[in-house]
Design a protein around this motif. Structure first.
Motif, PDB file in Angstrom:
ATOM      1  N   ALA A 121      24.444  47.725  11.925  1.00  0.00           N
ATOM      2  CA  ALA A 121      24.601  48.683  13.017  1.00  0.00           C
ATOM      3  C   ALA A 121      24.882  50.085  12.495  1.00  0.00           C
ATOM      4  CB  ALA A 121      25.725  48.229  13.943  1.00  0.00           C
ATOM      5  N   GLN A 122      25.590  50.172  11.343  1.00  0.00           N
ATOM      6  CA  GLN A 122      25.899  51.477  10.767  1.00  0.00           C
ATOM      7  C   GLN A 122      24.634  52.186  10.310  1.00  0.00           C
ATOM      8  OE1 GLN A 122      28.862  53.084  10.692  1.00  0.00           O
ATOM      9  NE2 GLN A 122      27.663  54.818   9.926  1.00  0.00           N
ATOM     10  N   VAL A 123      23.704  51.402   9.716  1.00  0.00           N
ATOM     11  CA  VAL A 123      22.418  51.974   9.308  1.00  0.00           C
ATOM     12  C   VAL A 123      21.663  52.488  10.523  1.00  0.00           C
ATOM     13  CG1 VAL A 123      20.199  51.489   8.231  1.00  0.00           C
ATOM     14  CG2 VAL A 123      22.281  50.503   7.281  1.00  0.00           C
ATOM     15  N   GLY A 124      21.672  51.698  11.609  1.00  0.00           N
ATOM     16  CA  GLY A 124      21.004  52.116  12.836  1.00  0.00           C
ATOM     17  C   GLY A 124      21.614  53.380  13.412  1.00  0.00           C
ATOM     18  N   GLN A 125      22.957  53.492  13.358  1.00  0.00           N
ATOM     19  CA  GLN A 125      23.638  54.690  13.849  1.00  0.00           C
ATOM     20  C   GLN A 125      23.267  55.909  13.020  1.00  0.00           C
ATOM     21  OE1 GLN A 125      25.374  54.986  16.568  1.00  0.00           O
ATOM     22  NE2 GLN A 125      25.896  57.137  16.248  1.00  0.00           N
ATOM     23  N   ASP A 126      23.181  55.727  11.707  1.00  0.00           N
ATOM     24  CA  ASP A 126      22.779  56.832  10.829  1.00  0.00           C
ATOM     25  C   ASP A 126      21.362  57.299  11.152  1.00  0.00           C
ATOM     26  OD1 ASP A 126      25.192  56.732   9.583  1.00  0.00           O
ATOM     27  OD2 ASP A 126      24.500  55.553   7.871  1.00  0.00           O
ATOM     28  N   LEU A 127      20.438  56.340  11.383  1.00  0.00           N
ATOM     29  CA  LEU A 127      19.065  56.693  11.734  1.00  0.00           C
ATOM     30  C   LEU A 127      19.018  57.458  13.048  1.00  0.00           C
ATOM     31  CD1 LEU A 127      17.161  53.399  10.780  1.00  0.00           C
ATOM     32  CD2 LEU A 127      17.032  55.599   9.604  1.00  0.00           C
ATOM     33  N   PHE A 128      19.831  57.024  14.007  1.00  0.00           N
ATOM     34  CA  PHE A 128      19.872  57.684  15.317  1.00  0.00           C
ATOM     35  C   PHE A 128      20.366  59.115  15.176  1.00  0.00           C
ATOM     36  CE2 PHE A 128      21.740  58.657  19.466  1.00  0.00           C
ATOM     37  CZ  PHE A 128      20.697  58.297  20.306  1.00  0.00           C
ATOM     38  N   GLU A 129      21.428  59.314  14.392  1.00  0.00           N
ATOM     39  CA  GLU A 129      21.982  60.656  14.207  1.00  0.00           C
ATOM     40  C   GLU A 129      21.008  61.554  13.443  1.00  0.00           C
ATOM     41  OE1 GLU A 129      25.688  60.036  12.288  1.00  0.00           O
ATOM     42  OE2 GLU A 129      26.710  59.265  14.086  1.00  0.00           O
ATOM     43  N   GLN A 130      20.386  61.009  12.389  1.00  0.00           N
ATOM     44  CA  GLN A 130      19.433  61.800  11.614  1.00  0.00           C
ATOM     45  C   GLN A 130      18.201  62.159  12.439  1.00  0.00           C
ATOM     46  OE1 GLN A 130      18.640  59.489   8.116  1.00  0.00           O
ATOM     47  NE2 GLN A 130      20.732  59.646   7.346  1.00  0.00           N
ATOM     48  N   GLY A 131      17.763  61.216  13.285  1.00  0.00           N
ATOM     49  CA  GLY A 131      16.643  61.509  14.169  1.00  0.00           C
ATOM     50  C   GLY A 131      16.981  62.602  15.164  1.00  0.00           C
ATOM     51  N   GLY A 132      18.211  62.575  15.698  1.00  0.00           N
ATOM     52  CA  GLY A 132      18.644  63.623  16.624  1.00  0.00           C
ATOM     53  C   GLY A 132      18.707  64.981  15.949  1.00  0.00           C
ATOM     54  N   LEU A 133      19.168  65.000  14.702  1.00  0.00           N
ATOM     55  CA  LEU A 133      19.210  66.262  13.948  1.00  0.00           C
ATOM     56  C   LEU A 133      17.801  66.786  13.674  1.00  0.00           C
ATOM     57  CD1 LEU A 133      22.063  65.524  11.358  1.00  0.00           C
ATOM     58  CD2 LEU A 133      22.142  67.137  13.268  1.00  0.00           C
ATOM     59  N   ALA A 134      16.880  65.873  13.358  1.00  0.00           N
ATOM     60  CA  ALA A 134      15.490  66.292  13.121  1.00  0.00           C
ATOM     61  C   ALA A 134      14.886  66.898  14.380  1.00  0.00           C
ATOM     62  CB  ALA A 134      14.660  65.099  12.652  1.00  0.00           C
ATOM     63  N   THR A 183       9.066  54.602  15.462  1.00  0.00           N
ATOM     64  CA  THR A 183       7.671  55.006  15.655  1.00  0.00           C
ATOM     65  C   THR A 183       7.520  55.838  16.926  1.00  0.00           C
ATOM     66  OG1 THR A 183       7.153  52.919  16.775  1.00  0.00           O
ATOM     67  CG2 THR A 183       6.781  53.002  14.415  1.00  0.00           C
ATOM     68  N   VAL A 184       8.262  55.489  17.974  1.00  0.00           N
ATOM     69  CA  VAL A 184       8.231  56.279  19.207  1.00  0.00           C
ATOM     70  C   VAL A 184       8.843  57.655  18.960  1.00  0.00           C
ATOM     71  CG1 VAL A 184       8.976  56.396  21.611  1.00  0.00           C
ATOM     72  CG2 VAL A 184       8.344  54.195  20.614  1.00  0.00           C
ATOM     73  N   PHE A 185       9.913  57.678  18.184  1.00  0.00           N
ATOM     74  CA  PHE A 185      10.546  58.961  17.867  1.00  0.00           C
ATOM     75  C   PHE A 185       9.590  59.853  17.069  1.00  0.00           C
ATOM     76  CE2 PHE A 185      13.220  61.786  15.355  1.00  0.00           C
ATOM     77  CZ  PHE A 185      14.031  62.315  16.350  1.00  0.00           C
ATOM     78  N   ALA A 186       8.844  59.247  16.144  1.00  0.00           N
ATOM     79  CA  ALA A 186       7.840  60.005  15.383  1.00  0.00           C
ATOM     80  C   ALA A 186       6.778  60.563  16.317  1.00  0.00           C
ATOM     81  CB  ALA A 186       7.201  59.114  14.327  1.00  0.00           C
ATOM     82  N   ALA A 187       6.405  59.796  17.345  1.00  0.00           N
ATOM     83  CA  ALA A 187       5.423  60.267  18.326  1.00  0.00           C
ATOM     84  C   ALA A 187       5.955  61.478  19.086  1.00  0.00           C
ATOM     85  CB  ALA A 187       5.079  59.143  19.301  1.00  0.00           C
ATOM     86  N   ILE A 188       7.247  61.490  19.401  1.00  0.00           N
ATOM     87  CA  ILE A 188       7.838  62.623  20.121  1.00  0.00           C
ATOM     88  C   ILE A 188       7.771  63.893  19.281  1.00  0.00           C
ATOM     89  CG2 ILE A 188      10.038  63.546  20.962  1.00  0.00           C
ATOM     90  CD1 ILE A 188      10.650  60.825  22.097  1.00  0.00           C
TER      91      ILE A 188
END
Length: 300
Positions: A121-134, A183-188
């Protein structure tokens, strides 16, 4: 169709703006009420790689696993024929995860579990935060570019069109509860670039006409700018939609989220640059004088 569009361009622009406002309200309500169905990339879960009979398809595996593991299960090819990567969530009640091999053994004669791993879950949280920053960094970069390139009234239309496209995609995924993954986030992120390109072309034409036809109204200038770029917009959007449609039909479950998001984003990006991108500057009272050269007093 083209003749009707050209003769009724102002009605088309205003009508599509009304549709955009309504869809945006629905999308925001869906996001607020239902929220996004975050995939394992963000929430964590199990990843199992299995070797099955070569005749078994991904759709057949999904139908076999979903009754036991829920709607979150996804199946993608591992690159070799008959080898699949299965992603599914860990039971929330703390019970032991379901054995994928035993579930598939009743469906396939050859079942070999190659590997098992856990996405924390921590890895998933990191991905979510990094995606939001991107996403935030890309929007801020776009905002800076628009402020440099156009007068703020014209830039605001392009910026609002960007937000409109992203909100519609997020609203669709919230409304349908399709899995929202990387993949959906990459599409956005791809949609941001596509919509910006379309909006800039129309805004550039508006700026040129404001300088060249200073005696004309802004409504007339916007109409002519959309008509002048309409053919190019339709060719670009049409070829992109054909490509995305091919991914949608032939890409399978692995690309379903990406192709769906891209299809909605390209479609909304096309009409938002025509509607919101031109109507908002009118409401903000954009005039030719805002692009008129400033006279410098040369007197000592």
């Amino acid at each position: 169709m083209v003749k009707f569009f050209k003769h009724n361009i102002r009605k088309v622009r205003y009508f599509t703006t009304i549709i955009s406002v309504l869809l945006t309200v629905i999308a925001i309500a869906a996001i607020g009420i239902k929220g996004l169905n975050l995939g394992l990339d963000f929430t964590g879960g199990m990843v199992t790689e299995v070797q099955l009979d070569k005749s078994v398809s991904s759709n057949q595996i999904v139908k076999q696993l979903q009754p036991e593991m829920g709607e979150s299960v996804s199946v993608t090819s591992a690159g070799e024929e008959g080898r699949w990567v299965i992603r599914y969530s860990i039971p929330e009640d703390g019970s032991e995860a379901i054995n994928v091999g035993s579930v598939l053994s009743s469906y396939s004669d050859q079942v070999e579990v190659v590997s098992n791993s856990i996405v924390g879950a921590q890895v998933g949280q990191d991905l979510f935060e990094q995606g939001g920053l991107a996403l935030m960094f890309s929007i801020l970069s776009i905002l800076g570019y628009l402020c440099f390139r156009f007068e703020w009234r014209l830039a605001s239309g392009s910026l609002l069109a960007l937000f409109h496209d992203v909100i519609l995609v997020l609203g669709f995924f919230a409304l349908t509860q399709m899995e929202f993954n990387l993949t959906v986030f990459a599409a956005i992120l791809a949609i941001l670039g596509y919509s910006l390109n379309d909006s800039i072309i129309i805004a550039d034409r508006i700026r040129e006409l404001l300088v060249a036809k200073q005696n004309k109204s802004v409504k007339w200038v916007n109409d002519q700018a959309v008509i002048a770029t309409f053919s190019r917009t339709m060719v670009t959007s049409g070829t992109t939609l054909i490509t995305v449609g091919a991914l949608w039909v032939m890409g399978g479950s692995a690309l379903a989220g990406f192709s769906t998001a891209m299809f909605i984003g390209v479609l909304s990006g096309t009409w938002s640059s025509i509607s919101i991108g031109t109507v908002l500057p009118e409401w903000l009272n954009l005039k030719a004088k805002h692009y008129r050269a400033v006279e410098v007093d040369a007197a000592p």
